[in-house]
Structures are given as structure tokens and as C-alpha cells.
Design a protein around this motif. Structure first.
Motif, PDB file in Angstrom:
ATOM      1  N   MET A   1       0.842  -1.203   0.000  1.00 32.11           N
ATOM      2  CA  MET A   1       0.000   0.000   0.000  1.00 32.11           C
ATOM      3  C   MET A   1       0.875   1.250   0.000  1.00 32.11           C
ATOM      4  O   MET A   1       1.869   1.325   0.727  1.00 32.11           O
ATOM      5  N   ALA A   2       0.532   2.240  -0.858  1.00 35.59           N
ATOM      6  CA  ALA A   2       1.305   3.469  -0.935  1.00 35.59           C
ATOM      7  C   ALA A   2       1.196   4.245   0.368  1.00 35.59           C
ATOM      8  O   ALA A   2       0.189   4.189   1.062  1.00 35.59           O
ATOM      9  N   GLU A   3       2.248   4.966   0.668  1.00 33.46           N
ATOM     10  CA  GLU A   3       2.260   5.798   1.864  1.00 33.46           C
ATOM     11  C   GLU A   3       1.117   6.804   1.822  1.00 33.46           C
ATOM     12  O   GLU A   3       0.832   7.412   0.798  1.00 33.46           O
ATOM     13  N   MET A   4       0.432   6.952   2.942  1.00 31.08           N
ATOM     14  CA  MET A   4      -0.618   7.954   3.058  1.00 31.08           C
ATOM     15  C   MET A   4      -0.034   9.196   3.713  1.00 31.08           C
ATOM     16  O   MET A   4       0.827   9.106   4.589  1.00 31.08           O
ATOM     17  N   ARG A   5      -0.513  10.344   3.299  1.00 30.51           N
ATOM     18  CA  ARG A   5      -0.008  11.608   3.827  1.00 30.51           C
ATOM     19  C   ARG A   5      -1.105  12.226   4.691  1.00 30.51           C
ATOM     20  O   ARG A   5      -2.175  12.595   4.202  1.00 30.51           O
ATOM     21  N   ILE A   6      -0.813  12.314   5.995  1.00 33.00           N
ATOM     22  CA  ILE A   6      -1.803  12.696   6.997  1.00 33.00           C
ATOM     23  C   ILE A   6      -1.322  13.947   7.714  1.00 33.00           C
ATOM     24  O   ILE A   6      -0.129  14.087   8.017  1.00 33.00           O
ATOM     25  N   CYS A   7      -2.241  14.846   8.004  1.00 29.77           N
ATOM     26  CA  CYS A   7      -1.913  16.044   8.783  1.00 29.77           C
ATOM     27  C   CYS A   7      -2.909  16.182   9.928  1.00 29.77           C
ATOM     28  O   CYS A   7      -4.121  16.082   9.729  1.00 29.77           O
ATOM     29  N   PHE A   8      -2.409  16.401  11.136  1.00 28.76           N
ATOM     30  CA  PHE A   8      -3.237  16.737  12.293  1.00 28.76           C
ATOM     31  C   PHE A   8      -3.175  18.253  12.497  1.00 28.76           C
ATOM     32  O   PHE A   8      -2.088  18.836  12.517  1.00 28.76           O
ATOM     33  N   TYR A   9      -4.336  18.878  12.643  1.00 28.03           N
ATOM     34  CA  TYR A   9      -4.384  20.317  12.939  1.00 28.03           C
ATOM     35  C   TYR A   9      -4.838  20.476  14.378  1.00 28.03           C
ATOM     36  O   TYR A   9      -5.914  20.011  14.771  1.00 28.03           O
ATOM     37  N   THR A  10      -4.010  21.117  15.196  1.00 21.74           N
ATOM     38  CA  THR A  10      -4.288  21.210  16.628  1.00 21.74           C
ATOM     39  C   THR A  10      -4.040  22.627  17.121  1.00 21.74           C
ATOM     40  O   THR A  10      -3.433  23.451  16.427  1.00 21.74           O
ATOM     41  N   SER A  11      -4.512  22.918  18.330  1.00 15.80           N
ATOM     42  CA  SER A  11      -4.381  24.279  18.863  1.00 15.80           C
ATOM     43  C   SER A  11      -2.985  24.552  19.405  1.00 15.80           C
ATOM     44  O   SER A  11      -2.437  25.638  19.229  1.00 15.80           O
ATOM     45  N   ASP A  12      -2.394  23.567  20.091  1.00 15.29           N
ATOM     46  CA  ASP A  12      -1.058  23.739  20.668  1.00 15.29           C
ATOM     47  C   ASP A  12      -0.445  22.358  20.855  1.00 15.29           C
ATOM     48  O   ASP A  12      -0.857  21.601  21.744  1.00 15.29           O
ATOM     49  N   ILE A  13       0.524  22.021  20.053  1.00 12.23           N
ATOM     50  CA  ILE A  13       1.099  20.677  20.077  1.00 12.23           C
ATOM     51  C   ILE A  13       1.803  20.385  21.389  1.00 12.23           C
ATOM     52  O   ILE A  13       1.991  19.229  21.769  1.00 12.23           O
ATOM     53  N   ARG A  14       2.145  21.426  22.138  1.00  8.91           N
ATOM     54  CA  ARG A  14       2.826  21.202  23.414  1.00  8.91           C
ATOM     55  C   ARG A  14       1.892  21.388  24.614  1.00  8.91           C
ATOM     56  O   ARG A  14       2.359  21.501  25.744  1.00  8.91           O
ATOM     57  N   GLU A  15       0.587  21.417  24.355  1.00  9.02           N
ATOM     58  CA  GLU A  15      -0.336  21.576  25.474  1.00  9.02           C
ATOM     59  C   GLU A  15      -0.266  20.346  26.384  1.00  9.02           C
ATOM     60  O   GLU A  15       0.027  19.239  25.943  1.00  9.02           O
ATOM     61  N   PHE A  16      -0.546  20.542  27.668  1.00 11.27           N
ATOM     62  CA  PHE A  16      -0.508  19.451  28.632  1.00 11.27           C
ATOM     63  C   PHE A  16      -1.795  18.632  28.633  1.00 11.27           C
ATOM     64  O   PHE A  16      -1.834  17.543  29.184  1.00 11.27           O
ATOM     65  N   GLY A  17      -2.861  19.173  28.033  1.00 10.15           N
ATOM     66  CA  GLY A  17      -4.161  18.517  28.108  1.00 10.15           C
ATOM     67  C   GLY A  17      -4.219  17.197  27.361  1.00 10.15           C
ATOM     68  O   GLY A  17      -3.325  16.832  26.591  1.00 10.15           O
ATOM     69  N   GLY A  18      -5.336  16.484  27.572  1.00 13.45           N
ATOM     70  CA  GLY A  18      -5.504  15.155  27.005  1.00 13.45           C
ATOM     71  C   GLY A  18      -5.518  15.131  25.491  1.00 13.45           C
ATOM     72  O   GLY A  18      -5.013  14.185  24.869  1.00 13.45           O
ATOM     73  N   ILE A  19      -6.090  16.169  24.847  1.00  5.10           N
ATOM     74  CA  ILE A  19      -6.140  16.184  23.387  1.00  5.10           C
ATOM     75  C   ILE A  19      -4.730  16.230  22.818  1.00  5.10           C
ATOM     76  O   ILE A  19      -4.403  15.511  21.868  1.00  5.10           O
ATOM     77  N   GLY A  20      -3.894  17.069  23.394  1.00  9.15           N
ATOM     78  CA  GLY A  20      -2.518  17.155  22.924  1.00  9.15           C
ATOM     79  C   GLY A  20      -1.773  15.849  23.104  1.00  9.15           C
ATOM     80  O   GLY A  20      -1.028  15.412  22.207  1.00  9.15           O
ATOM     81  N   ARG A  21      -1.957  15.202  24.251  1.00  5.51           N
ATOM     82  CA  ARG A  21      -1.242  13.944  24.504  1.00  5.51           C
ATOM     83  C   ARG A  21      -1.723  12.848  23.551  1.00  5.51           C
ATOM     84  O   ARG A  21      -0.923  12.099  22.986  1.00  5.51           O
ATOM     85  N   ALA A  22      -3.038  12.755  23.370  1.00  6.60           N
ATOM     86  CA  ALA A  22      -3.573  11.738  22.465  1.00  6.60           C
ATOM     87  C   ALA A  22      -3.089  11.969  21.037  1.00  6.60           C
ATOM     88  O   ALA A  22      -2.743  11.013  20.312  1.00  6.60           O
ATOM     89  N   THR A  23      -3.041  13.221  20.607  1.00  7.40           N
ATOM     90  CA  THR A  23      -2.562  13.542  19.254  1.00  7.40           C
ATOM     91  C   THR A  23      -1.124  13.109  19.071  1.00  7.40           C
ATOM     92  O   THR A  23      -0.766  12.490  18.056  1.00  7.40           O
ATOM     93  N   ARG A  24      -0.282  13.423  20.045  1.00  5.73           N
ATOM     94  CA  ARG A  24       1.131  13.062  19.930  1.00  5.73           C
ATOM     95  C   ARG A  24       1.316  11.544  19.883  1.00  5.73           C
ATOM     96  O   ARG A  24       2.121  11.020  19.106  1.00  5.73           O
ATOM     97  N   ILE A  25       0.564  10.825  20.709  1.00  6.32           N
ATOM     98  CA  ILE A  25       0.694   9.364  20.764  1.00  6.32           C
ATOM     99  C   ILE A  25       0.307   8.739  19.432  1.00  6.32           C
ATOM    100  O   ILE A  25       1.032   7.880  18.887  1.00  6.32           O
ATOM    101  N   ILE A  26      -0.829   9.146  18.873  1.00  6.58           N
ATOM    102  CA  ILE A  26      -1.318   8.533  17.637  1.00  6.58           C
ATOM    103  C   ILE A  26      -0.451   8.942  16.453  1.00  6.58           C
ATOM    104  O   ILE A  26      -0.139   8.118  15.582  1.00  6.58           O
ATOM    105  N   ALA A  27      -0.028  10.209  16.410  1.00  7.63           N
ATOM    106  CA  ALA A  27       0.834  10.661  15.313  1.00  7.63           C
ATOM    107  C   ALA A  27       2.137   9.880  15.290  1.00  7.63           C
ATOM    108  O   ALA A  27       2.603   9.437  14.221  1.00  7.63           O
ATOM    109  N   GLU A  28       2.752   9.691  16.434  1.00  9.27           N
ATOM    110  CA  GLU A  28       4.007   8.940  16.495  1.00  9.27           C
ATOM    111  C   GLU A  28       3.823   7.502  16.028  1.00  9.27           C
ATOM    112  O   GLU A  28       4.652   6.957  15.298  1.00  9.27           O
TER     113      GLU A  28
END
Length: 364
Positions: A1-28
Motif C-alpha cells: 500500500m502506498a504511503e498515506m499523507r496525513i496532517c493533524f491540525y491542533t491548537s497547541d502541540i505542546r499543550e498538557f491537556g488530554g487532546i494534545g497527549r492523544a494527538t502526539r501518541i497517535i501521530a508517532e
């Protein structure tokens, strides 16, 4: 399968809140699976949470905090340029408040847009702009991701849409890779979250007052920062809890802090899928929270923690005291967490993400 190109748009990638942590975990994890993953962040805190360790691309739109409504058109133009330059297949909007930017940015492009919602559709204190943003999200996105089943049902009922996928938030693999080392002799309670109306820490101070009347030798620490700090400090002072109920601020090493505590308590008015509670479970802490649909998947009442009738201060204080007075029950609940925590394995959850993103990419 060809590589997919995905972008996450977030308010603050270094925020301490749960949304920021979940985004970082899934992106990695998606990068580890071979996908091209970028993150566009509205802002980026100078002294915030650690950056994703593995990422193909990171772009920050503004160096300082901004009001989205004032920079809306600049955000759209900037995000659109990024999507075109990097040939993004799927854009993931990480919160409803950013959905107007995403909906405008993808217009006329081949990029598909997915909205990842973290708050219930029936939250009683939401304001007009929040409702408007959610409406834009559910009407314009190619797919909606809800973080719990109740949220998915609410969205289907309220907006009469059916392309909603429920995907739970994951536990960071760094926590699951460690053996639970529960400290039975700890005499400290932890709570984690933004100092905001949602987290209801003023009420927590009332609970703490009842607990410390029976167990003054214990301590309770709250990790997080936010606009309600002064009102919480006043309640702590009014209840005579200085030095026992402590505001610790936001820290970048919260994973290292959980194992120091005997239990975790959450007093939120509402939650989507609380990452902090999930992390406490992964570290083996007995959990206590007000009962809500988003929490029942994490806390099995009477097994790895207790669910309390919402806003029942006396009931919550009583359950906390029961755990303080019965160390054998705390130890048993910690063992139960070992059985449950692997249900939130990031590998399994990211597979669900990937299936959805592939489908969205190829839908006409």
C-alpha cells in the motif's frame, strides 16, 4: 500500500491537556507504521509538554497565543498552503473549535477532512461559538471520530448523521511497557487536569476538607494550570487546606509522577475520554470519579475504583476514606488495573485509525 499523507491540525502541540497527549501518541504510532504524518499547530507553548519524538513534519502558525476569530483567514490561508505543498490526503481536525478553519482550508482540494470530537454534544454549559463549530464539523467533515459510545449516540441523535466512528483514546506505550509498581505506603492523592470550570477543582477542595478531617496526615496534589487558579486557591484558603491540598502547576514529566501516589481522583463536570484517568489506570492507581458514560469504560465500579453520583461531595469523600483505611483494597484494585490497561493498547487503537483514514482517502 502506498504511503498515506496525513496532517493533524491542533491548537497547541505542546499543550498538557488530554487532546494534545492523544494527538502526539497517535501521530508517532502512524509514523512508525510507515505513514507520512505532519502536525500543523495554531501555537506552540515555549514551556509545555515534550514534542513528538517521531514526526515527519511540524509547522507552527503563530509564535504566541492568539484568538482564533481574529486570525481566522490567516489560519485558513496558511493551512491551505501547507496541505497543497505537502500533498496531504487526509486532514484530521483535533477539536471542534478548529473545524471552521479545516472546512475552509480543504475547499476545492483533493484533501479529505476528518473531525475528531472530544466533548459531548449535550454539554450544558457550552457557548454559542462552540455549538456553531460542532455543527460545521458534523456537516462538513468526511467522517467524524467520537471518543466514546455515548458521544457517538448523542451526535447521531442531535445532528441526524451516521458516519460516526467511535475510537477510544490510547495509553502511551511507554506506560504499558512498564510493570506496575504500586506504592502501598504512599499517603498522597493525585488529580490531573486544566484548572477550569470543566475539571471542577473548587468542588474537589470541599471533598478534600472532609477527607482531611479524618486523615490529616495525607496530602493531595493537583497537576495542571489554567484560568481558575485564583478561585481554586481561594477555596483552598477558605477550607483551611494550605499545605495539604497543593496546586503543583503543569509539569512535563507527569508520567513519572503517577507512581508516587496512592490513588487518583477526578471531579470533572463532564469528560470526553479523560487521558489523565487512563494514564493513572495504566500506572496501577485505584481510581475515583463522578459517574459519567465516558468514565465507565475506564473505571469498573468496585473493581479498579469507584464511581460516585455526580456532585456527591460526601459520597466521594467517604469512598476516598474507605481506600485510605483499607490498604488491602487499594492493592487489589491496583492488580485489577493490570488486567484492564491493555484494552487501550496504542497499536490496536491506531489500527482503527488507519482503517478509517484509508477509507476516507479512497471515498469518492
Amino acid at each position: 500500500m502506498a504511503e498515506m499523507r496525513i496532517c493533524f491540525y491542533t491548537s497547541d502541540i505542546r499543550e498538557f491537556g488530554g487532546i494534545g497527549r492523544a494527538t502526539r501518541i497517535i501521530a508517532e504510532r502512524l509514523v512508525k507504521l510507515g505513514e507520512w504524518v505532519g502536525i500543523v499547530s495554531l501555537t506552540c507553548s515555549e514551556a509545555g509538554a515534550e514534542m513528538p519524538k517521531i514526526l515527519t513534519s511540524l509547522h507552527v502558525q503563530f509564535d504566541e497565543r492568539v484568538r482564533l476569530r481574529r486570525v481566522f483567514f490567516k489560519c485558513v490561508q496558511n493551512l491551505r498552503a501547507y496541505l497543497k505543498a505537502n500533498r496531504i490526503d487526509v486532514l484530521v481536525c483535533t477539536m471542534e473549535m478548529l473545524s471552521p478553519v479545516c472546512a475552509a482550508a480543504v475547499r476545492g482540494l483533493q484533501t479529505k477532512y476528518v473531525c475528531w470530537l472530544h466533548s459531548d454534544a449535550d454539554v450544558y454549559n457550552e457557548y454559542g461559538f462552540q455549538r456553531q463549530c460542532r455543527f460545521i464539523a458534523v456537516k462538513s467533515a468526511a467522517a467524524i471520530i467520537a471518543v466514546n459510545d455515548r458521544m457517538a449516540e448523542q451526535l447521531e441523535r442531535k445532528y441526524r448523521i451516521h458516519d460516526i466512528t467511535c475510537i477510544l483514546n490510547p495509553v502511551d506505550e511507554r506506560l504499558l511497557s512498564k510493570q506496575i509498581d504500586y506504592k502501598l505506603d504512599s499517603m498522597r492523592i493525585i488529580s490531573v487536569g486544566r484548572l477550569s470550570y470543566q475539571k471542577n477543582f473548587e468542588l474537589l477542595a470541599d471533598v478534600a476538607k472532609l477527607v482531611f478531617e479524618r486523615h490529616p496526615e495525607w496530602r493531595w496534589d493537583i497537576y495542571g494550570e489554567g484560568g481558575n487558579r485564583e478561585s481554586i486557591e481561594r477555596r483552598i484558603e477558605e477550607n483551611g487546606l494550605a499545605g495539604r491540598l497543593n496546586l503543583m502547576g503543569a509539569v512535563s514529566n507527569i508520567y513519572e509522577r503517577y507512581p508516587e501516589y496512592a490513588m487518583q481522583v477526578m471531579t470533572s463536570r463532564y469528560e470526553g475520554f479523560p487521558m489523565a484517568l487512563l494514564e493513572g489506570m495504566a500506572c496501577g492507581l485505584p481510581l475515583i470519579s463522578f459517574d459519567m458514560a465516558s468514565v465507565r469504560r475506564i473505571i469498573r465500579d468496585g473493581k479498579n475504583g469507584f464511581l460516585i453520583m455526580p456532585h456527591d461531595v460526601e459520597g466521594m469523600a467517604e469512598r476516598i476514606c474507605a481506600l485510605i483505611e483499607r490498604p488491602e483494597l487499594r492493592a487489589e484494585m491496583s492488580v485489577q488495573n493490570e488486567l484492564y490497561r491493555h484494552e487501550f493498547d496504542v497499536g490496536r487503537i491506531t489500527e482503527n485509525w488507519l482503517k478509517l483514514l484509508v477509507r476516507v482517502k479512497h471515498d469518492a
